[in-house]
Design an enzyme around this catalytic site. Structure first.
Site, PDB file in Angstrom:
ATOM      1  N   GLU A  91       1.625 -14.194  20.572  1.00 47.80           N
ATOM      2  CA  GLU A  91       1.407 -13.739  21.956  1.00 47.80           C
ATOM      3  C   GLU A  91       2.312 -14.539  22.898  1.00 47.80           C
ATOM      4  O   GLU A  91       2.487 -15.754  22.749  1.00 47.80           O
ATOM      5  CB  GLU A  91      -0.069 -13.856  22.346  1.00 47.80           C
ATOM      6  CG  GLU A  91      -0.370 -13.044  23.593  1.00 47.80           C
ATOM      7  CD  GLU A  91      -1.855 -12.776  23.843  1.00 47.80           C
ATOM      8  OE1 GLU A  91      -2.718 -13.384  23.199  1.00 47.80           O
ATOM      9  OE2 GLU A  91      -2.142 -11.925  24.721  1.00 47.80           O
ATOM     10  N   HIS A 116       1.274 -18.680  17.085  1.00 48.18           N
ATOM     11  CA  HIS A 116       0.722 -17.396  17.558  1.00 48.18           C
ATOM     12  C   HIS A 116       1.811 -16.653  18.332  1.00 48.18           C
ATOM     13  O   HIS A 116       2.483 -17.250  19.186  1.00 48.18           O
ATOM     14  CB  HIS A 116      -0.475 -17.717  18.454  1.00 48.18           C
ATOM     15  CG  HIS A 116      -1.168 -16.552  19.065  1.00 48.18           C
ATOM     16  ND1 HIS A 116      -1.165 -15.289  18.512  1.00 48.18           N
ATOM     17  CD2 HIS A 116      -1.921 -16.455  20.198  1.00 48.18           C
ATOM     18  CE1 HIS A 116      -1.880 -14.474  19.287  1.00 48.18           C
ATOM     19  NE2 HIS A 116      -2.337 -15.156  20.311  1.00 48.18           N
TER      20      HIS A 116
HETATM   21 FE1  FEO Z   1      -3.597 -14.995  22.244  1.00 47.89          FE
HETATM   22 FE2  FEO Z   1      -3.161 -17.607  24.517  1.00 47.89          FE
HETATM   23  O1  FEO Z   1      -2.696 -16.092  23.497  1.00 47.89           O
END
Ligand code: FEO
Length: 395
Positions: free
Chosen positions: A83, A81
């Site tokens: 982020e 991911h």
């Molecule tokens: Fe969508 Fe923990 O980040």
């Protein structure tokens, strides 16, 4: 003081994440218990790190890795991911292992390039692709929108281990790593709050992800935040299934703010009426309750009543902020009622109604919009309306 305890979660698979003890706000969501960013180091023929940590916990992560292996020996960094709470340490880590390959989804590659503005040694994996790292063959399944379009899970069949990144996470900073070391009540509360504030808009995608995961043999789910599920997998999957299908409990939630107490009086009169039907009701004043906690109530409440007086020809800013947040999270299948008070104008109630209609909530009973102070009859009527709202739907 940094705790550097490494934890072997499966033979040759280690938790090497970071604990963010002092975090109290995660992009607008209150995190009263802090959080963790979980990274997992797999020692095999090819040494593989699954996810990293937020940039300021890099030293903690690398110290844990160094207890197990020389970081220069890392061959693969899997980025499930983009982020930055999970990918924020990739560049620093690559300074230690410049030849490592960053494995990610198509959208992951695009996102990481946009973040880092650097050419990295990427290997893109599609959903269903596998990667042999020695004794293990890792499988990748894309789960778009749980939490971002780039999100994917890594699965190790030999270990029956699922590494789903944000999915099944909770914001809890703790020295404990496993679900049987913490009370289920605390885990459920934080997992609910996490889902409600982060995953709720994507119920359909969560259902698709759950469908895929049902075909896998799993005895451990190790998310990227909070504790690892090994004893309560059935419990958490059951909760996710309920949330993904927007199922609620037969209970009510009243959310309001008030200027001079009139809207508050209506809120309490409505609550009295609802209580008389026998269903539980929670009252939350926007002045002193964080909206991320109110959203945690929203996820389980079938009836949601929203109240604001009119000020400056519109609703109070606290209700405006709450509705902006609610609109983005898009809870479905709710029964609503709007109430408020005004001196002149009286626009707040209509504006709130408009938003609830956009959310396609059922509004079976006319709103209450009272001029100046409610008198005794008005309050008796509000109580009657509270009762009517529940009875209409609970015939
Ligand atoms: Fe969508 Fe923990 O980040």
């Amino acid at each position: 003081m940094i705790k550097l305890k490494k934890v072997e979660v499966k033979p040759d698979i280690y938790w090497v994440g970071g604990i963010d003890w002092n975090l109290r706000n995660f992009h607008g969501y209150s995190t009263r218990r802090g959080t963790t960013y979980n990274a997992y180091l797999i020692i095999d023929k090819k040494i593989t790190l699954v996810d990293t940590v937020k940039h300021y916990l890099f030293d903690e992560m690398i110290a844990r890795i160094k207890e197990i292996v020389d970081p220069s020996k890392i061959d693969y960094i899997i980025s499930n991911h983009v982020e930055m709470d999970h990918s924020g340490s990739i560049l620093k880590l690559l300074e230690n292992c410049p030849n490592a390959t960053v494995i990610t989804s198509t959208r992951g590659e695009k996102g990481l390039r946009l973040h880092f503005k650097k050419e990295l040694n990427f290997k893109v994996v599609n959903s269903g692709d596998t990667l042999n790292i020695g004794k293990r063959t890792l499988h990748f399944v894309h789960i778009p929108m749980v939490h971002w379009p780039d999100s994917m899970v890594t699965y190790s069949p030999v270990d029956k281990l699922l590494l789903p990144n944000d999915a099944f996470g909770q914001h809890i900073a703790t020295e404990e790593r496993f679900d049987d070391e913490i009370e289920w009540g605390i885990l459920k509360e934080e997992a609910t709050k996490y889902y409600a504030n982060i995953v709720m808009p994507y119920g359909d995608q969560v259902n698709k992800a759950l469908e895929t995961l049902r075909g896998l043999k799993i005895d451990m789910i190790a998310p990227s935040h909070g504790i690892i599920w090994r004893s309560l997998i059935t419990n958490i999957v059951k909760e996710y299934t309920k949330w993904a299908n927007y199922e609620t409990d037969n209970k009510a939630l009243i959310v309001y703010d008030s200027m001079w107490g009139s809207t508050e009086k209506i809120a309490y009169a409505l609550a009295e009426g609802i209580e008389e039907t026998g269903i539980p009701v929670n009252i939350r004043n926007l002045k002193n309750t964080d909206i991320s906690d109110i959203i945690t109530d929203v996820i389980s409440s079938r009836f949601i009543l929203l109240g604001s007086p009119t000020m400056n020809n519109t609703m109070l800013p606290s209700m405006g902020g709450f509705l902006t947040y609610l609109k983005g999270l898009r809870p479905r299948n709710r029964i609503g009622l709007v109430f408020g008070s005004y001196g002149w104008g009286g626009q707040a109630v209509g504006e709130i109604e408009k938003i609830l209609k956009e959310l396609q909530w059922d509004l079976p009973v006319s709103s209450i919009n009272l001029n100046y102070l409610p008198d005794q009859n008005d309050l008796i009527n509000a109580k009657r309306i509270g009762k009517k709202l529940v009875k209409i739907k609970n015939k």
